[in-house]
Scaffold this active site. Structure first.
Site, mmCIF file in Angstrom:
data_model
loop_
_atom_site.group_PDB
_atom_site.id
_atom_site.type_symbol
_atom_site.label_atom_id
_atom_site.label_comp_id
_atom_site.label_asym_id
_atom_site.label_seq_id
_atom_site.Cartn_x
_atom_site.Cartn_y
_atom_site.Cartn_z
ATOM 1 C CG HIS A 1 -0.375 0.401 2.455
ATOM 2 N ND1 HIS A 1 0.422 -0.618 3.095
ATOM 3 C CD2 HIS A 1 -0.184 1.515 3.278
ATOM 4 C CE1 HIS A 1 0.998 0.092 4.441
ATOM 5 N NE2 HIS A 1 0.580 1.182 4.444
HETATM 6 C C1 UD1 Z 1 -2.426 5.582 5.829
HETATM 7 C C2 UD1 Z 1 -1.018 5.930 6.639
HETATM 8 C C3 UD1 Z 1 -0.084 4.759 6.263
HETATM 9 C C4 UD1 Z 1 -0.550 3.593 7.157
HETATM 10 C C5 UD1 Z 1 -1.718 3.270 6.058
HETATM 11 C C6 UD1 Z 1 -2.197 1.807 6.763
HETATM 12 C C7 UD1 Z 1 -0.552 8.524 6.526
HETATM 13 C C8 UD1 Z 1 0.396 9.321 5.860
HETATM 14 N N1 UD1 Z 1 -0.473 7.197 5.794
HETATM 15 O O1 UD1 Z 1 -2.294 5.293 4.740
HETATM 16 O O2 UD1 Z 1 1.197 5.361 7.160
HETATM 17 O O3 UD1 Z 1 0.402 2.504 6.850
HETATM 18 O O4 UD1 Z 1 -2.503 4.209 6.480
HETATM 19 O O5 UD1 Z 1 -3.484 1.551 6.220
HETATM 20 O O6 UD1 Z 1 -1.277 8.652 7.259
HETATM 21 N N2 UD1 Z 1 -9.649 4.586 2.143
HETATM 22 C C9 UD1 Z 1 -10.850 3.905 2.305
HETATM 23 N N3 UD1 Z 1 -11.483 3.444 3.176
HETATM 24 C C10 UD1 Z 1 -10.956 3.936 4.594
HETATM 25 C C11 UD1 Z 1 -9.598 4.740 4.557
HETATM 26 C C12 UD1 Z 1 -8.896 4.939 3.314
HETATM 27 O O7 UD1 Z 1 -11.480 3.586 1.004
HETATM 28 O O8 UD1 Z 1 -11.207 3.663 5.544
HETATM 29 C C13 UD1 Z 1 -9.025 5.060 0.806
HETATM 30 C C14 UD1 Z 1 -9.484 6.321 0.412
HETATM 31 O O9 UD1 Z 1 -9.931 6.462 -0.838
HETATM 32 C C15 UD1 Z 1 -8.108 6.917 0.701
HETATM 33 C C16 UD1 Z 1 -7.130 5.986 0.377
HETATM 34 O O10 UD1 Z 1 -7.796 4.822 0.715
HETATM 35 O O11 UD1 Z 1 -8.008 7.851 -0.328
HETATM 36 C C17 UD1 Z 1 -5.873 6.191 1.369
HETATM 37 O O12 UD1 Z 1 -6.183 6.460 2.756
HETATM 38 P P1 UD1 Z 1 -5.144 7.440 3.651
HETATM 39 O O13 UD1 Z 1 -5.593 7.268 5.157
HETATM 40 O O14 UD1 Z 1 -5.077 8.817 2.970
HETATM 41 O O15 UD1 Z 1 -3.605 6.771 3.490
HETATM 42 P P2 UD1 Z 1 -3.393 5.122 3.458
HETATM 43 O O16 UD1 Z 1 -2.795 4.638 2.223
HETATM 44 O O17 UD1 Z 1 -4.353 4.361 4.015
#
Ligand code: UD1
Length: 374
Positions: A216
């Site tokens: 990821h």
């Molecule tokens: C975040 C953390 C990362 C951690 C990871 C675990 C930061 C900078 N990054 O990254 O360190 O390893 O979480 O998962 O804080 N989304 C969903 N459902 C959710 C949450 C997210 O669909 O419940 C999708 C959204 O479209 C979003 C994307 O996942 O745009 C990324 O989510 P985000 O929290 O921005 O970063 P992660 O890549 O999950």
């Protein structure tokens, strides 16, 4: 004038912050240890950075984390927007609740956002999992770690490298404490329960005869060329060994956007599943022949489970997992991944040791420090 002595000292009020999936397994033992110890009033704040049932709610239920006292409901967004929204929503909570300390874990955007709000409101900041450094400032997490540590009043470290890094950065000795790994508290507490998970039979997998993959990191999944190279290696591996792939929402989106989803779907041995709950995932890890990952936490979990781990990154902020554990850094180049894979399959692993203080009692040590210092 007469002063009236209060008969009872006030409890120390701590706002504990969670936001994203890797925070939940860290906060579970901390909330339990704070509640068990007299003199602390634990309050739980969920920023809502992760919000899906499978990225958030399931973990609360499985790990017995109390329902958040406050949910900021912030959701997804660019780094700037997400960090700013968390700060905007958290500031009035601090003003209203007037905590003695804010406790943040790990390195996600929720960690740094709430940390900044706390210190500017004059509230003490406690960072659990302090001092880890990948020395790679292109990683958003590295920036979050550097900023959070620079402003924290208590720096609680999971491994000796954390203490050394903070010393090298000039942190005051009295702030820094090696307490061990709270995420491993959760692993040890749930190991037996996870054995009951039906996930292997549901997926028709035999113990020791499959690999687990998680992916990821933006550096791996947001660049189609890098992602395509990783798929080249997976294509070869999945012909020998089924690969279970609980897929992060970010990775699913990137595969679709880059047109690589079809190629991944066509690999019969690569089995994408929904993001797994904690117990199913622990069972999957514990029974795997090997793990391929770019996660930080999984490098630590495989060290304790004694399962070989190939980390698809050039660096790690958790060097102890390479020094004493089963972890190897293999980057994202297909040839390097495959040669490490062949070595591991050929029995080239070694018996790992548990790092110091990864004993299931780290959260108790955190609370000891909180009681002494706050
Ligand atoms: C975040 C953390 C990362 C951690 C990871 C675990 C930061 C900078 N990054 O990254 O360190 O390893 O979480 O998962 O804080 N989304 C969903 N459902 C959710 C949450 C997210 O669909 O419940 C999708 C959204 O479209 C979003 C994307 O996942 O745009 C990324 O989510 P985000 O929290 O921005 O970063 P992660 O890549 O999950």
């Amino acid at each position: 004038m007469q002063t009236v002595a209060t008969s009872k000292e006030r409890d120390v009020k701590i706002l504990n912050i969670v936001g994203a999936r890797p925070n939940f397994m860290k906060i579970a033992p901390l909330m339990a240890a704070e509640a068990a110890r007299g003199g602390i009033e634990p309050v739980l704040v969920h920023t809502g950075q992760h919000y899906d049932e499978r990225m958030s709610d399931l973990f609360f239920r499985q790990l017995g984390i109390p329902a958040p006292d406050i949910n900021l409901g912030v959701g997804s967004g660019s780094h700037g927007v997400q960090t700013a929204e968390i700060m905007r929503a958290f500031e009035p909570v601090v003003a209203e609740r007037r905590p003695d300390a804010v406790l943040v874990v790990g390195d996600v955007n929720s960690t740094v956002a709430c940390g900044l709000v706390a210190v500017k409101a004059g509230v003490k900041l406690v960072h659990v999992e302090a001092g880890l450094r990948s020395f790679d400032r292109t990683m958003p997490e590295e920036i979050n770690r550097l900023v959070t540590d620079a402003i924290s009043d208590l720096l609680l470290c999971s491994e000796p490298s954390g203490v050394e890094n903070l010393r090298a950065e000039g942190a005051a000795e009295e702030k820094v404490h090696l307490v061990g790994n709270v995420m491993i508290d959760t692993l040890r507490a749930n190991r037996e329960r996870a054995e009951q998970s039906p996930i292997l039979s549901q997926l028709r997998l035999a113990p020791g005869d499959y690999a687990v993959l998680t992916l990821h990191r933006p550096a791996n999944v947001d660049d189609p060329e890098v992602l395509a190279g990783i798929l080249d290696a997976l294509e070869v591996i999945q012909r020998d060994l089924p690969i279970v792939f609980p897929m992060h929402p970010r990775t699913r989106k990137s595969l679709e956007a880059s047109g690589l989803a079809e190629r991944a779907d066509a690999m019969g041995g690569l089995r994408a599943i929904e993001p797994a709950g904690y117990l199913d995932f622990l069972k999957l890890l514990a029974s795997a022949k090997l793990v391929l990952t770019d996660s930080g936490g999984i490098q630590e979990e495989t060290t304790i489970l004694a399962v070989p781990c190939l980390t698809l990154r050039e660096n790690t902020e958790r060097p102890i997992t390479v020094e004493v554990g089963t972890n190897r850094l293999v980057g994202s180049d297909p040839q390097r991944i495959l040669s490490a894979y062949r070595e591991v399959i050929g029995g080239g692993g070694r018996k790992p040791q548990a790092p110091p203080l990864w004993d299931g009692r780290a959260a108790e040590r955190v609370v000891d420090v909180l009681r002494e210092k706050l």
